[in-house]
Design a protein around this motif. Structure first.
Motif: not given
Length: 592
Positions: A495-500, A507-520
């Motif tokens: 369900p979360r993947v389908l939402e993304l 957007t083209g933003d990743p579904i599977i993201r590295p940790l730095w995505w939210i901790a730049t």
């Protein structure tokens, strides 16, 4: 810094001019004056913006773009390093190549992004001692070719963009320079696993084994998005009809599978071996890639023999290939196809095509376009500017081993890389790997049981799941674990993947993201390749070491709840040392 230029509005007119009758000449004079004033205002405003942009450019140059300091050395022709052509390649057969899914794009943790222009005959080198990349443009001793009528004068042109942080600059680059999917594949592909015959049976597949495989999927109460019949169901490579010895009643087989609720996809490839009847027809029609003079078809060597490779720049070759796929669909009800190969390393070093291509990787793009009509369930393993094909992309085959050399540990870094390159609908390789001879951890032909379980747990948190070696080969314990994680995938992950996935279209933003995505701003986050995010709010930390039932976990600052119900409200990043994770568990944390 912006400068405000008064435009003359808002003042008070104090001089009173006596009213007089306006003539045409007077009106023309007034109109010309107004236009002149507007032109002066526009010129002054443009000059101010120009000065401001120059100052901004100088600031970027002096403060942010010290590329040499940050490890970038950009050169045109010349230099002591001899970079290799940056083209798509099969890294399973040659581990020193660049891979099957490529984009000429680099992203640095200092919020700098580099995009090589598409017109560049681009070569990439790596100096392991200096940890330095070398960029080069050249036509000499390379498969790149200048456009027809142009001199072979290579120019290294590129864009360097800087942002406030790495996530922001990447979002900008993707929106500006990358293709994006135009649709989301079939919902069931995200929810239920795909089952392939390859790792279990290899080329020793036949009608009876396929029907037994399908019956066991139902017997053990597993869901199935579709059943994938892999190599080898034809008599010769390049045929598009079932081998009558191995599949004596193919039509009846498909009817039975349909009645049992199975959709079936077929493995296909761009090669036609010389012993196939189609080979002679295609030679006569000139539908193969040809040697440099264009007079003769080029013979190529691939992992299943020697033959020709279809020229997908040729509309007639594309039509012929497409007609074979349509025939399989109409005759048997085939749901889709697994498009194998497509990398440029299967082309001759020097070759010619019906329509000139400057960059060999554009051949990969042309091949991937053949999947467009089947993209609800299609699977590709190569891609170049192919994000808008809008189907699932599969990383190259994994070995049934633990390590980084195409083993379990390589899966997360590979998926993160493909995601950053704009390919978000990812089908990870078969659970447990491909069980190739001499490339398998375990005492028998099957992959090691513990490896299989850890691989299964990780795959459950990917956009899709793919089985081949079935859980029942290991007994009831593994069957129960598999049921648990296919249920978690369907209820929590999908369900979360389908939402993304819906957001990816814009957007083209990743579904599977590295940790730095939210901790730049956190240097540690850039070094972690054994954890990942689904969106910004589901963090996954699988166990990837043999014999371990614990692992160290890095939690970025925020408000997290573990799968065990623990709460972590932390203002700074937190390391959880030796966090217990049983064999039938995978650690994951949800943002609350």
């Amino acid at each position: 810094m912006y400068q405000v230029v008064p435009g003359g509005a808002g003042g008070t007119i104090t001089d009173v001019i006596p009213k007089q009758k306006h003539t045409k000449d007077t009106r023309r004079l007034v109109g010309a004056g107004v236009i002149g004033l507007l032109l002066v205002i526009a010129a002054v405003t443009a000059w101010c913006y120009y000065i401001a942009s120059l100052r901004k450019a100088e600031l970027l140059k002096t403060q942010l773009l010290d590329l040499n300091k940050d490890g970038y050395i950009i050169r045109n022709q010349g230099g002591s390093i001899a970079p290799k052509p940056f083209v798509t390649s099969d890294i399973y057969s040659n581990r020193d190549e660049f891979g099957g899914i490529l984009e000429s794009y680099w992203l640095s943790s200092n919020a700098t992004a580099i995009k090589i222009n598409n017109s560049v005959p681009f070569h990439l080198g790596w100096n392991d001692t200096e940890k330095t990349m070398y960029f080069q443009a050249r036509y000499h001793d390379t498969p790149f070719k200048p456009n027809l009528g142009e001199a072979p004068c290579a120019e290294l042109s590129y864009r360097v963009c800087v942002g406030s942080d790495v996530t922001s600059i990447h979002k900008y680059m993707v929106r500006r320079y990358f293709n994006k999917p135009y649709k989301v594949p079939a919902k069931v592909m995200f929810e239920h696993p795909l089952w392939s015959t390859w790792a279990l049976h290899k080329r020793d597949i036949d009608q009876e084994k396929l029907l037994t495989y399908a019956a066991n999927i139902r017997k053990y109460s597993f869901n199935c998005s579709h059943l994938e019949l892999d190599d080898r169901y034809t008599k010769h490579y390049g045929d598009f009809e079932f081998d009558p010895v191995k599949f004596p009643n193919a039509s009846e087989m498909f009817q039975k599978l349909k009645l049992d609720g199975f959709l079936v996809s077929l493995w296909i490839h761009p090669f036609v071996n010389y012993d196939s009847e189609n080979f002679h027809t295609l030679v006569e029609r000139g539908l193969f890639v040809r040697e440099p003079t264009g007079r003769l078809p080029a013979l190529v060597h691939w992992w299943n023999g020697i033959g020709g490779i279809l020229d997908f720049t040729n509309p007639e070759a594309r039509d012929w290939f497409a007609s074979q796929l349509r025939s399989l669909r109409s005759k048997y009800g085939v749901s889709s196809f697994k498009f194998d190969a497509g990398e440029t390393n299967y082309l001759p070093w020097k070759f010619s095509t019906k329509n000139h291509i400057r960059d060999p990787s554009f051949f990969t793009r042309r091949y991937t376009e053949m999947a467009l009509h089947y993209n609800d369930r299609a699977e590709l393993r190569s891609g170049y500017q192919s994000q808008n094909i809008s189907c699932f992309f599969r990383p190259i085959d994994r070995d049934s081993v633990w390590g980084y050399e195409l083993g379990l540990k390589s899966l997360i870094p590979t998926v993160l890389t493909i995601s950053i390159l704009g390919y978000q609908f990812i089908l990870p390789d078969m659970i447990g790997g491909n069980a190739y001879l001499n490339h398998t951890s375990g005492e028998r032909a099957l992959p090691d049981k513990e490896l299989y379980i850890r691989w299964l747990e990780l795959s459950a948190f990917m956009p899709s799941m793919q089985f081949s070696i079935p859980p029942w080969e290991y007994g009831n314990e593994v069957v129960e674990i598999a049921r648990k994680y296919t249920a978690i995938h369907e209820s929590i992950v999908a369900p979360r993947v389908l939402e993304l996935a819906g957001e990816v279209l814009d957007t083209g933003d990743p579904i599977i993201r590295p940790l730095w995505w939210i901790a730049t701003g956190d240097e540690t986050a850039y070094k972690i390749d054994s954890q990942f995010l689904i969106g910004d709010d589901l963090m996954v930390a699988p166990v990837l070491e043999p014999g371990k039932q614990e692992r160290d976990i890095y939690l970025p600052a925020g408000h997290w709840r573990s799968y065990k119900g623990e709460r972590f409200d932390i203002k700074e990043a937190l390391h959880l040392t030796d966090y217990p994770v049983d064999l039938d568990e995978i650690a994951y944390f949800v943002w609350v």
